[in-house]
Write a protein that holds these residues in place. Structure first.
Motif, PDB file in Angstrom:
ATOM      1  N   ALA A 196       1.603 -53.547  28.329  1.00  0.00           N
ATOM      2  CA  ALA A 196       2.709 -52.709  27.492  1.00  0.00           C
ATOM      3  C   ALA A 196       3.476 -53.721  25.902  1.00  0.00           C
ATOM      4  O   ALA A 196       3.557 -53.734  25.416  1.00  0.00           O
ATOM      5  CB  ALA A 196       4.004 -52.564  28.355  1.00  0.00           C
ATOM      6  N   SER A 197       2.357 -55.283  26.365  1.00  0.00           N
ATOM      7  CA  SER A 197       2.491 -56.483  25.175  1.00  0.00           C
ATOM      8  C   SER A 197       0.974 -56.394  24.377  1.00  0.00           C
ATOM      9  O   SER A 197       0.511 -56.594  22.637  1.00  0.00           O
ATOM     10  CB  SER A 197       2.867 -57.261  26.116  1.00  0.00           C
ATOM     11  N   LEU A 198       0.046 -55.170  24.484  1.00  0.00           N
ATOM     12  CA  LEU A 198      -1.312 -55.806  24.764  1.00  0.00           C
ATOM     13  C   LEU A 198      -1.174 -54.992  23.038  1.00  0.00           C
ATOM     14  O   LEU A 198      -1.333 -55.527  22.118  1.00  0.00           O
ATOM     15  CB  LEU A 198      -2.038 -55.361  25.364  1.00  0.00           C
ATOM     16  N   PRO A 199      -0.665 -53.512  22.859  1.00  0.00           N
ATOM     17  CA  PRO A 199      -0.420 -53.376  21.101  1.00  0.00           C
ATOM     18  C   PRO A 199       0.187 -54.535  20.054  1.00  0.00           C
ATOM     19  O   PRO A 199      -0.859 -54.924  19.323  1.00  0.00           O
ATOM     20  CB  PRO A 199       0.450 -52.444  21.592  1.00  0.00           C
ATOM     21  N   GLN A 211     -12.011 -56.068  28.520  1.00  0.00           N
ATOM     22  CA  GLN A 211     -10.598 -57.353  27.884  1.00  0.00           C
ATOM     23  C   GLN A 211     -10.322 -57.800  26.639  1.00  0.00           C
ATOM     24  O   GLN A 211     -11.286 -58.037  26.384  1.00  0.00           O
ATOM     25  CB  GLN A 211     -10.227 -57.559  29.121  1.00  0.00           C
ATOM     26  N   THR A 212      -9.437 -57.464  26.568  1.00  0.00           N
ATOM     27  CA  THR A 212      -8.827 -58.762  24.969  1.00  0.00           C
ATOM     28  C   THR A 212      -8.049 -59.381  24.927  1.00  0.00           C
ATOM     29  O   THR A 212      -7.515 -59.962  24.672  1.00  0.00           O
ATOM     30  CB  THR A 212      -8.231 -56.985  24.143  1.00  0.00           C
ATOM     31  N   TYR A 213      -7.981 -60.091  26.436  1.00  0.00           N
ATOM     32  CA  TYR A 213      -7.008 -61.554  26.835  1.00  0.00           C
ATOM     33  C   TYR A 213      -7.883 -61.785  28.264  1.00  0.00           C
ATOM     34  O   TYR A 213      -8.763 -60.660  28.816  1.00  0.00           O
ATOM     35  CB  TYR A 213      -5.791 -60.742  27.637  1.00  0.00           C
ATOM     36  N   GLU A 231      11.203 -54.396  22.274  1.00  0.00           N
ATOM     37  CA  GLU A 231      11.712 -52.620  22.402  1.00  0.00           C
ATOM     38  C   GLU A 231       9.908 -51.881  21.612  1.00  0.00           C
ATOM     39  O   GLU A 231      10.160 -51.352  22.701  1.00  0.00           O
ATOM     40  CB  GLU A 231      12.248 -52.763  20.606  1.00  0.00           C
ATOM     41  N   SER A 232       9.455 -53.096  21.117  1.00  0.00           N
ATOM     42  CA  SER A 232       8.068 -52.494  20.812  1.00  0.00           C
ATOM     43  C   SER A 232       7.098 -52.485  22.715  1.00  0.00           C
ATOM     44  O   SER A 232       6.728 -51.215  23.310  1.00  0.00           O
ATOM     45  CB  SER A 232       6.780 -52.884  20.563  1.00  0.00           C
ATOM     46  N   ILE A 233       7.739 -53.754  23.362  1.00  0.00           N
ATOM     47  CA  ILE A 233       7.370 -53.399  24.394  1.00  0.00           C
ATOM     48  C   ILE A 233       8.112 -52.760  25.627  1.00  0.00           C
ATOM     49  O   ILE A 233       7.328 -52.102  26.595  1.00  0.00           O
ATOM     50  CB  ILE A 233       7.507 -54.538  25.743  1.00  0.00           C
ATOM     51  N   VAL A 234       9.534 -52.370  25.192  1.00  0.00           N
ATOM     52  CA  VAL A 234      10.261 -51.158  26.348  1.00  0.00           C
ATOM     53  C   VAL A 234       9.735 -49.908  25.626  1.00  0.00           C
ATOM     54  O   VAL A 234       9.242 -49.131  27.214  1.00  0.00           O
ATOM     55  CB  VAL A 234      11.800 -51.537  26.086  1.00  0.00           C
ATOM     56  N   LYS A 235       9.374 -49.825  24.608  1.00  0.00           N
ATOM     57  CA  LYS A 235       8.784 -48.344  24.353  1.00  0.00           C
ATOM     58  C   LYS A 235       7.199 -48.213  25.267  1.00  0.00           C
ATOM     59  O   LYS A 235       7.265 -46.982  25.000  1.00  0.00           O
ATOM     60  CB  LYS A 235       8.865 -47.819  22.837  1.00  0.00           C
ATOM     61  N   HIS A 236       6.231 -49.252  25.515  1.00  0.00           N
ATOM     62  CA  HIS A 236       4.768 -48.728  25.930  1.00  0.00           C
ATOM     63  C   HIS A 236       5.372 -48.901  27.152  1.00  0.00           C
ATOM     64  O   HIS A 236       4.421 -47.790  28.461  1.00  0.00           O
ATOM     65  CB  HIS A 236       4.587 -50.239  25.317  1.00  0.00           C
ATOM     66  N   LEU A 237       6.171 -49.259  28.380  1.00  0.00           N
ATOM     67  CA  LEU A 237       6.555 -48.890  29.217  1.00  0.00           C
ATOM     68  C   LEU A 237       7.546 -48.129  30.003  1.00  0.00           C
ATOM     69  O   LEU A 237       7.525 -47.702  30.838  1.00  0.00           O
ATOM     70  CB  LEU A 237       7.741 -50.967  29.543  1.00  0.00           C
ATOM     71  N   TYR A 238       8.871 -47.508  29.408  1.00  0.00           N
ATOM     72  CA  TYR A 238       9.548 -46.774  29.421  1.00  0.00           C
ATOM     73  C   TYR A 238       9.324 -45.557  28.639  1.00  0.00           C
ATOM     74  O   TYR A 238       9.990 -44.741  28.754  1.00  0.00           O
ATOM     75  CB  TYR A 238      10.880 -47.233  29.686  1.00  0.00           C
ATOM     76  N   GLY A 239       8.318 -45.302  27.507  1.00  0.00           N
ATOM     77  CA  GLY A 239       8.241 -43.996  26.945  1.00  0.00           C
ATOM     78  C   GLY A 239       9.485 -44.305  25.372  1.00  0.00           C
ATOM     79  O   GLY A 239      10.425 -45.530  25.465  1.00  0.00           O
ATOM     80  N   ASP A 240       9.057 -44.055  24.678  1.00  0.00           N
ATOM     81  CA  ASP A 240       9.860 -43.102  23.478  1.00  0.00           C
ATOM     82  C   ASP A 240      11.564 -42.977  23.564  1.00  0.00           C
ATOM     83  O   ASP A 240      12.531 -43.054  23.084  1.00  0.00           O
ATOM     84  CB  ASP A 240       9.622 -42.410  22.339  1.00  0.00           C
ATOM     85  N   GLU A 241      11.608 -41.859  25.351  1.00  0.00           N
ATOM     86  CA  GLU A 241      13.015 -41.443  25.274  1.00  0.00           C
ATOM     87  C   GLU A 241      13.786 -42.445  25.287  1.00  0.00           C
ATOM     88  O   GLU A 241      14.993 -42.203  25.112  1.00  0.00           O
ATOM     89  CB  GLU A 241      13.210 -40.787  26.138  1.00  0.00           C
ATOM     90  N   TYR A 242      13.180 -44.467  26.080  1.00  0.00           N
ATOM     91  CA  TYR A 242      14.230 -44.688  26.734  1.00  0.00           C
ATOM     92  C   TYR A 242      15.101 -45.743  25.123  1.00  0.00           C
ATOM     93  O   TYR A 242      16.294 -45.736  24.951  1.00  0.00           O
ATOM     94  CB  TYR A 242      13.454 -45.874  27.032  1.00  0.00           C
ATOM     95  N   LEU A 243      13.895 -46.142  24.378  1.00  0.00           N
ATOM     96  CA  LEU A 243      14.597 -46.295  22.820  1.00  0.00           C
ATOM     97  C   LEU A 243      15.276 -45.057  21.836  1.00  0.00           C
ATOM     98  O   LEU A 243      17.002 -45.484  21.297  1.00  0.00           O
ATOM     99  CB  LEU A 243      13.252 -46.387  21.836  1.00  0.00           C
ATOM    100  N   SER A 262      -2.592 -62.239  18.765  1.00  0.00           N
ATOM    101  CA  SER A 262      -2.064 -63.485  20.085  1.00  0.00           C
ATOM    102  C   SER A 262      -0.546 -62.361  20.541  1.00  0.00           C
ATOM    103  O   SER A 262      -0.160 -61.526  19.847  1.00  0.00           O
ATOM    104  CB  SER A 262      -1.950 -64.521  19.808  1.00  0.00           C
ATOM    105  N   PHE A 263      -0.361 -62.763  22.391  1.00  0.00           N
ATOM    106  CA  PHE A 263       1.240 -62.454  22.742  1.00  0.00           C
ATOM    107  C   PHE A 263       2.381 -62.983  21.944  1.00  0.00           C
ATOM    108  O   PHE A 263       1.922 -63.984  21.235  1.00  0.00           O
ATOM    109  CB  PHE A 263       0.888 -62.893  24.079  1.00  0.00           C
ATOM    110  N   PRO A 264       3.166 -62.280  21.949  1.00  0.00           N
ATOM    111  CA  PRO A 264       4.742 -62.958  21.256  1.00  0.00           C
ATOM    112  C   PRO A 264       4.895 -64.004  21.759  1.00  0.00           C
ATOM    113  O   PRO A 264       4.712 -64.297  23.242  1.00  0.00           O
ATOM    114  CB  PRO A 264       5.921 -62.170  21.617  1.00  0.00           C
ATOM    115  N   GLU A 265       4.959 -65.150  21.023  1.00  0.00           N
ATOM    116  CA  GLU A 265       5.886 -66.387  21.404  1.00  0.00           C
ATOM    117  C   GLU A 265       7.339 -66.269  21.630  1.00  0.00           C
ATOM    118  O   GLU A 265       7.880 -66.991  22.951  1.00  0.00           O
ATOM    119  CB  GLU A 265       5.499 -67.487  19.973  1.00  0.00           C
TER     120      GLU A 265
END
Lengths: 174, 174
Positions: free
Chosen positions: A130-133, B5-7, B148-160, A140-143
């Protein structure tokens, strides 16, 4: 706003509500993935965290495990006790500090811990994915330096020092 | 690094380790302070979270409580059941959706929840206090848009969206 305060009651409440919703959401997801990861080794998250800390600090006291594992001293002791019964760690006292219980991994403990690391699959880590975007945007990943500042004021410099040691150790060994 | 992969494996592991240590530390501190806050009302954190969500969303389904409270559906249901037995909430079915259990606060539930809010003392909120040095530097509490961005990608827009609704409601009523 109280003259002695630099924040209003409402502002403080909104902030801590938002922090609670965000950190609970992220921690619960990490916790779930961590449990799934170590379950095949008949370990729970706390037991694995004890092994993790002991491995990367090359031995640790129960109080260090409690502090860095963010678990109560009795929780740290009880899970360590279970690992000792499985022959994965040993307890000892240091000559210069008879009060502290010192934990070290046995060869079997080292072997099992390294097996768990070999089995780690980042693709099953929802928070990382979920942090890849963010990583794609910033490179890089957030610090999370603000989170580090908060943790430093909550738990003291020592917590971040142990985090740094454990990250350096991970870099060396992986 | 895998071509798809990008990581790298190590980078992903270091990142998720750091995130686990930071979010566990902050969430556990918030959890402890929250428990202390609502204990005098004979409520635990989960029960208070059910009341909180139901109050600010002006009624909620068990599945909304489960999602926004980051608790299993059965946990959300069991704690709601206890609150119903204490006369703090009522269960109902909606005409247009017989499958969802809909939770509403009773007058007594509203009264008790508002009493807990009146009793909230920001001075006992360790995470808020540990964030004041940042507020003093930047003039406001951190926004944590990356979380917030991480949570959005984890749980969807609805959570935020629910988080926003609950923050707007807090602003109106406090």
């Amino acid at each position: 706003m109280n003259n002695n305060q630099t924040y209003s009651w409402q502002e403080a409440l909104l902030y801590s509500h938002k922090m609670a919703q965000l950190t609970k959401a992220i921690w619960k997801s990490l916790e779930k993935d961590w449990q799934e990861w170590v379950k095949p080794f008949d370990l729970n998250l706390n037991e694995h965290h004890v092994l993790w800390i002991t491995y990367h600090l090359r031995g640790a006291t129960i109080s260090e495990i409690s502090k860095f594992g963010v678990m109560h001293v009795s929780t740290a002791f009880n899970f360590s006790k279970k690992l000792e019964q499985r022959g994965l760690i040993t307890f000892s006292k240091k000559e210069d500090d008879k009060r502290s219980t010192y934990v070290k991994l046995t060869d079997e403990g080292v072997r099992l811990f390294e097996q768990t690391m070999d089995a780690h699959d980042p693709e099953r880590n929802s928070v990382m994915k979920a942090s890849l975007p963010l990583k794609n945007i910033y490179g890089s990943f957030p610090e999370f330096q603000e989170l580090e500042s908060i943790v430093k004021h909550l738990y003291g410099d020592e917590y971040l020092e142990i985090l740094d040691r454990s990250i350096e150790s991970l870099k060396d060994e992986t």
